[in-house]
Write an enzyme that holds these catalytic residues in place. Structure first.
Site, PDB file in Angstrom:
ATOM      1  N   ASP A 160       0.845  -1.062  -0.109  1.00 61.15           N
ATOM      2  CA  ASP A 160       0.220   0.456   0.413  1.00 61.15           C
ATOM      3  C   ASP A 160       0.438   1.106  -0.248  1.00 61.15           C
ATOM      4  OD1 ASP A 160      -2.029  -1.503  -0.069  1.00 61.15           O
ATOM      5  OD2 ASP A 160      -1.818  -1.770   2.447  1.00 61.15           O
ATOM      6  N   LYS A 201       2.085   1.981  -5.230  1.00 63.72           N
ATOM      7  CA  LYS A 201       2.440   1.575  -6.486  1.00 63.72           C
ATOM      8  C   LYS A 201       1.604   1.578  -7.840  1.00 63.72           C
ATOM      9  CE  LYS A 201       2.347  -2.513  -4.731  1.00 63.72           C
ATOM     10  NZ  LYS A 201       2.436  -2.425  -3.127  1.00 63.72           N
ATOM     11  N   GLY A 231      -4.879  -4.730  -3.611  1.00 60.13           N
ATOM     12  CA  GLY A 231      -5.357  -2.865  -4.409  1.00 60.13           C
ATOM     13  C   GLY A 231      -5.211  -1.863  -4.224  1.00 60.13           C
ATOM     14  N   HIS A 232      -4.841  -1.165  -5.849  1.00 65.49           N
ATOM     15  CA  HIS A 232      -4.095  -0.695  -6.684  1.00 65.49           C
ATOM     16  C   HIS A 232      -4.907   0.645  -6.633  1.00 65.49           C
ATOM     17  CE1 HIS A 232      -0.613  -3.194  -7.397  1.00 65.49           C
ATOM     18  NE2 HIS A 232      -1.180  -3.082  -5.875  1.00 65.49           N
ATOM     19  N   GLN A 242       1.586  -6.685  -3.911  1.00 66.40           N
ATOM     20  CA  GLN A 242       2.183  -5.956  -2.146  1.00 66.40           C
ATOM     21  C   GLN A 242       4.142  -6.048  -2.089  1.00 66.40           C
ATOM     22  OE1 GLN A 242       1.079  -9.863  -3.904  1.00 66.40           O
ATOM     23  NE2 GLN A 242      -0.691  -8.891  -2.791  1.00 66.40           N
TER      24      GLN A 242
HETATM   25  P1  GDP Z   1      -0.476   0.218  -3.608  1.00 67.94           P
HETATM   26  O1  GDP Z   1      -1.868  -1.283  -2.838  1.00 67.94           O
HETATM   27  O2  GDP Z   1       0.470   0.640  -3.424  1.00 67.94           O
HETATM   28  O3  GDP Z   1      -1.285   0.863  -4.705  1.00 67.94           O
HETATM   29  O4  GDP Z   1      -1.148   1.629  -2.733  1.00 67.94           O
HETATM   30  P2  GDP Z   1      -3.105   1.507  -2.578  1.00 67.94           P
HETATM   31  O5  GDP Z   1      -3.734   2.243  -3.645  1.00 67.94           O
HETATM   32  O6  GDP Z   1      -3.851   0.870  -1.448  1.00 67.94           O
HETATM   33  O7  GDP Z   1      -2.772   3.115  -1.212  1.00 67.94           O
HETATM   34  C1  GDP Z   1      -2.679   3.686  -1.599  1.00 67.94           C
HETATM   35  C2  GDP Z   1      -3.883   5.637  -1.421  1.00 67.94           C
HETATM   36  O8  GDP Z   1      -2.329   6.739  -0.972  1.00 67.94           O
HETATM   37  C3  GDP Z   1      -3.997   5.373  -2.519  1.00 67.94           C
HETATM   38  O9  GDP Z   1      -5.519   5.901  -1.693  1.00 67.94           O
HETATM   39  C4  GDP Z   1      -3.896   6.790  -2.776  1.00 67.94           C
HETATM   40  O10 GDP Z   1      -4.336   7.115  -3.793  1.00 67.94           O
HETATM   41  C5  GDP Z   1      -2.837   7.311  -2.195  1.00 67.94           C
HETATM   42  N1  GDP Z   1      -1.830   7.882  -2.699  1.00 67.94           N
HETATM   43  C6  GDP Z   1      -0.923   7.346  -3.505  1.00 67.94           C
HETATM   44  N2  GDP Z   1       0.367   8.493  -3.400  1.00 67.94           N
HETATM   45  C7  GDP Z   1      -0.166   9.116  -1.938  1.00 67.94           C
HETATM   46  C8  GDP Z   1       0.571  10.531  -2.111  1.00 67.94           C
HETATM   47  O11 GDP Z   1       1.627  10.699  -2.214  1.00 67.94           O
HETATM   48  N3  GDP Z   1      -0.043  11.333  -0.651  1.00 67.94           N
HETATM   49  C9  GDP Z   1      -1.447  11.416  -0.720  1.00 67.94           C
HETATM   50  N4  GDP Z   1      -2.141  11.854   0.465  1.00 67.94           N
HETATM   51  N5  GDP Z   1      -2.130   9.929  -1.081  1.00 67.94           N
HETATM   52  C10 GDP Z   1      -1.542   9.288  -2.026  1.00 67.94           C
HETATM   53  P1  IMO Z   2      -0.938  -4.126  -2.538  1.00 72.36           P
HETATM   54  O1  IMO Z   2      -0.411  -4.043  -3.585  1.00 72.36           O
HETATM   55  C1  IMO Z   2      -1.148  -4.645   2.147  1.00 72.36           C
HETATM   56  C2  IMO Z   2      -1.455  -8.959   3.569  1.00 72.36           C
HETATM   57  C3  IMO Z   2      -2.692  -9.833   4.108  1.00 72.36           C
HETATM   58  C4  IMO Z   2      -1.529  -9.925   5.728  1.00 72.36           C
HETATM   59  C5  IMO Z   2      -0.692 -11.149   4.115  1.00 72.36           C
HETATM   60  C6  IMO Z   2      -0.907 -12.394   4.227  1.00 72.36           C
HETATM   61  O2  IMO Z   2      -2.321  -3.255  -2.593  1.00 72.36           O
HETATM   62  O3  IMO Z   2       0.108  -3.460  -1.680  1.00 72.36           O
HETATM   63  P2  IMO Z   2      -2.456 -12.817   1.755  1.00 72.36           P
HETATM   64  O4  IMO Z   2      -4.117 -12.675   1.547  1.00 72.36           O
HETATM   65  O5  IMO Z   2      -1.337 -12.080   0.299  1.00 72.36           O
HETATM   66  O6  IMO Z   2      -2.329 -14.318   1.866  1.00 72.36           O
HETATM   67  O7  IMO Z   2      -2.259 -12.399   3.151  1.00 72.36           O
HETATM   68  O8  IMO Z   2      -0.125 -10.046   3.409  1.00 72.36           O
HETATM   69  N1  IMO Z   2      -1.176  -8.584   2.174  1.00 72.36           N
HETATM   70  C7  IMO Z   2      -1.150  -6.890   1.999  1.00 72.36           C
HETATM   71  N2  IMO Z   2      -1.050  -5.721   2.486  1.00 72.36           N
HETATM   72  N3  IMO Z   2      -0.933  -4.977   0.244  1.00 72.36           N
HETATM   73  C8  IMO Z   2      -1.228  -5.166  -0.621  1.00 72.36           C
HETATM   74  O9  IMO Z   2      -1.599  -5.689  -1.601  1.00 72.36           O
HETATM   75  C9  IMO Z   2      -1.085  -7.159   0.346  1.00 72.36           C
HETATM   76  N4  IMO Z   2      -1.779  -8.405  -0.059  1.00 72.36           N
HETATM   77  C10 IMO Z   2      -1.723  -9.463   1.356  1.00 72.36           C
HETATM   78  O10 IMO Z   2      -3.068  -8.127   4.093  1.00 72.36           O
HETATM   79  O11 IMO Z   2      -1.016  -9.926   6.271  1.00 72.36           O
HETATM   80 MG    MG Z   3      -3.029  -1.685  -2.516  1.00 70.95          MG
END
Ligand code: GDP
Ligand code: IMO
Ligand code: MG
Length: 428
Positions: A13, A16, A40-41, A223
Site C-alpha cells: 500500500d 504502487k 488493492g491499487h 504486495q
Molecule cells: P498500492 O497498493 O501500493 O497501490 O497502494 P494503495 O492504493 O493500496 O494505497 C495508497 C493510497 O495512498 C491510495 O489511496 C492512493 O490514492 C494514496 N496515495 C498515493 N500517493 C499518495 C500521496 O503522495 N499522497 C497522498 N495523500 N495519498 C497518496
Molecule cells: P498491495 O498490492 C498490504 C497482506 C495481508 C496479510 C498477508 C497475507 O495493495 O500492496 P494473503 O491474502 O496475501 O495471503 O495475505 O499479506 N497483504 C497485503 N498487505 N497490501 C497488499 O497488497 C497486500 N496483499 C496481501 O494483509 O497480512
Molecule cells: Mg494496496
C-alpha cells in the site's frame, strides 16, 4: 530492452498504483507478475477514483497493453467483475492479455484460506481470505489448475479430481466441512471459459518480442518486499515473490532486460494483517497518521497499522531489489508534526543494527532507535518542484535518502496523478 519494475519497498500500500499510472503514458506494456486480488491499487484521475485488484494499473492508460503474467493467481469471477466495472465507466479493457500459464483460484481455496486462518487462532497471518496462499501452495505441490486447463475439459476434470483427492480429506477430516464434488468445481471454472478465450495468450513470447523491438515494459508488483515469501517477515507474508527477482519469473522475462527498479515507500510506514512491526505506533500519532493518510485497506477495508519511517527496511529493500530509484509517497501526510521521528537503527537485545537482523526472532525483538527531524506545518500538496517544499521537508527527504542509501527520484504530495515532485526522470 528496457523493462522497468515498480515494487513495494515496505509492507504494501505504498502507492504502487499511482506510480504505475504516472508512468503509464511512457510505457507500452504494464504487466502484473505476482499475487492476485489480495492487492488493492488505488488510482485517482481527476474526480474519478479506481480501485484495481487483479488488473494491472496500466489498464487505465489508453494505448497501453495490460498483461496478467504467469506468476499471478486469478479469481475468474473477480476478473470479470473488475472488467465489467471498468467498462461501465467507459474504460476499454479489450487489449488485456492473460497468460495461459497463470493459475486460477478455485472456490475451495477461498474456503481453505478462511478456515485455515480460523484454526490458526492467535497464530493467524491475517490474510485477505482470497485463497491466495492455498493456490500458490497447489502450484508448488503441482496440483494447481492453470488458465490453459480450462480449454481442455478432459484435462481439467483430471486435474480437479487430483486436487480434490487432497482437498476433500482436509475439508472433511480436519476442518469438518462438506466434501466438494468434481462436477461443481468443473462447472464453476468452465462458466468463464468462453469469455476468457480472447484474452488468453503466450504472454512470455509477446513480452520477449516487445523487448526485442525496444518497447518499454513495466512490471507492476503486488504486495511488497517485506511481504515476499522469501525475503519478507515469514510466516507473516503473502505467498508470492513480490521482489525484483519475482518480476522475472512471474512475467517470463530475463533479468538482463531490467534497466530500472523503482521502489515505492511511504514517508512513514504501514502494515495490514499480523506480524512484527518495529516502529508501530499505538498512540495518538498512530491514529493521526491513519486518519490523515486514510490508512484503511483498499481490499478488505481493515485499518492499517501505522508507524514511523524505518531506514533499515528501506536499506534492505534497496539491496534485495537493486532499487535504482525510490518514489517517496504521502509526504503531505506528515505536515503538522513539530518533530518527526525516523527509525535509523534497531536495538536488538542490546546490539545496535542498521540492517535487518538475520533471524525472525531478532526482528521480533527489534526496538527502534530514533532520530528526530524538525517538521513543517505548511500544506505541501501543491508542490511540484523540490524548491516548492519547505526547507525542513527537503531536509527530511535528504535525510531518508542518505540513510537509506537509495536515490529518491520522486515525491508524492497527494493522491492525484500530478501531485508529484519529480526529482529525476523515471523513464529514460
Ligand atoms: P498500492 O497498493 O501500493 O497501490 O497502494 P494503495 O492504493 O493500496 O494505497 C495508497 C493510497 O495512498 C491510495 O489511496 C492512493 O490514492 C494514496 N496515495 C498515493 N500517493 C499518495 C500521496 O503522495 N499522497 C497522498 N495523500 N495519498 C497518496
Ligand atoms: P498491495 O498490492 C498490504 C497482506 C495481508 C496479510 C498477508 C497475507 O495493495 O500492496 P494473503 O491474502 O496475501 O495471503 O495475505 O499479506 N497483504 C497485503 N498487505 N497490501 C497488499 O497488497 C497486500 N496483499 C496481501 O494483509 O497480512
Ligand atoms: Mg494496496
Amino acid at each position: 530492452m528496457p523493462a522497468i519494475v515498480v515494487l513495494g519497498a515496505q509492507w504494501g500500500d505504498e502507492g504502487k498504483g499511482k506510480a504505475t499510472d504516472l508512468l503509464g503514458s511512457r510505457v507500452d506494456y504494464v504487466v502484473k507478475f505476482n499475487g492476485g486480488n489480495n492487492a488493492g491499487h488505488t488510482v485517482v484521475i481527476g474526480d474519478e477514483k479506481y480501485a484495481l485488484h487483479l488488473l494491472p494499473s496500466g489498464i487505465l492508460t489508453p494505448g497501453v497493453i495490460p498483461v496478467i503474467g504467469n506468476g499471478v493467481v486469478i479469481d475468474l469471477s473477480v476478473l470479470f467483475q473488475e472488467i465489467d466495472g471498468l467498462n461501465s465507466r467507459g474504460i476499454d479493457t479489450s487489449r488485456l492479455l492473460v497468460s495461459a500459464n497463470a493459475h486460477v483460484i478455485p472456490s475451495y481455496n477461498r474456503t481453505l484460506d478462511k478456515v485455515t486462518e480460523r484454526f490458526l487462532g492467535s497464530r493467524r497471518i491475517g490474510t485477505t481470505g482470497r485463497g491466495i496462499g492455498p493456490t500458490y501452495a497447489d502450484k508448488m505441490s503441482r496440483v494447481g489448475i492453470r488458465i490453459q486447463d480450462l480449454f481442455d475439459e478432459k484435462i481439467l476434470r483430471q486435474k480437479v479430481e487430483g486436487a480434490l483427492d487432497q482437498k476433500n480429506h482436509l475439508l472433511v477430516k480436519v476442518y469438518n466441512r462438506r466434501a466438494i464434488t468434481v462436477d461443481e468445481v468443473v462447472e464453476e471454472l468452465l462458466a468463464h471459459t468462453e469469455r476468457l478465450r480472447p484474452y488468453v495468450a503466450d504472454t512470455t513470447l509477446i513480452l520477449g518480442e516487445a523487448l526485442q523491438r525496444g518497447d518499454v515494459v513495466l512490471l507492476e508488483a503486488g504486495q511488497a518486499t517485506l511481504l515476499d515469501v522469501d525475503h519478507g517477515t515469514y510466516p507473516f507474508v503473502t505467498s508470492s515473490s513480490a521482489t525484483a527477482g519475482g518480476a522475472c519469473t512471474g512475467a517470463g522475462i530475463p533479468p538482463t532486460a531490467i534497466t530500472r527498479v523503482i521502489g515505492i515507500a511511504k514517508a512513514y510506514i504501514t502494515r495490514v494483517g499480523e506480524g512484527p512491526f518495529p516502529t508501530e505506533l499505538f498512540d495518538e500519532d498512530g491514529e493521526k497518521l491513519r486518519e490523515i493518510g486514510h490508512e484503511f485497506g483498499t481490499t478488505t477495508g481493515r485499518p492499517r497499522r501505522c508507524g514511523w519511517f524505518d531506514v533499515p527496511i528501506a536499506r534492505y529493500a534497496g539491496r534485495v531489489n537493486g532499487i535504482t530509484d525510490l518514489v517517496l509517497t504521502k509526504l503531505d501526510v506528515l505536515s503538522g508534526w513539530e518533530l518527526i521521528p525516523v527509525c535509523v537503527a534497531y536495538d536488538v537485545d542490546g546490539e545496535i543494527l542498521t540492517d535487518l537482523p538475520m533471524t525472525q526472532t531478532g526482528f521480533h525483538h527489534a526496538k527502534p532507535v530514533y532520530e528526530y527531524l524538525p517538521g513543517w506545518t505548511e500544506d505541501i500538496s501543491g508542490a511540484r518542484t523540490l524548491a516548492d517544499l519547505p526547507q525542513t521537508a527537503q531536509d527530511y527527504v535528504a535525510f531518508l535518502e542518505a540513510r537509506s542509501a537509495v536515490r529518491i527520484s520522486a515525491i508524492g504530495v497527494g493522491p492525484e496523478r500530478d501531485q508529484t515532485v519529480v526529482v529525476h526522470n523515471l523513464v529514460d
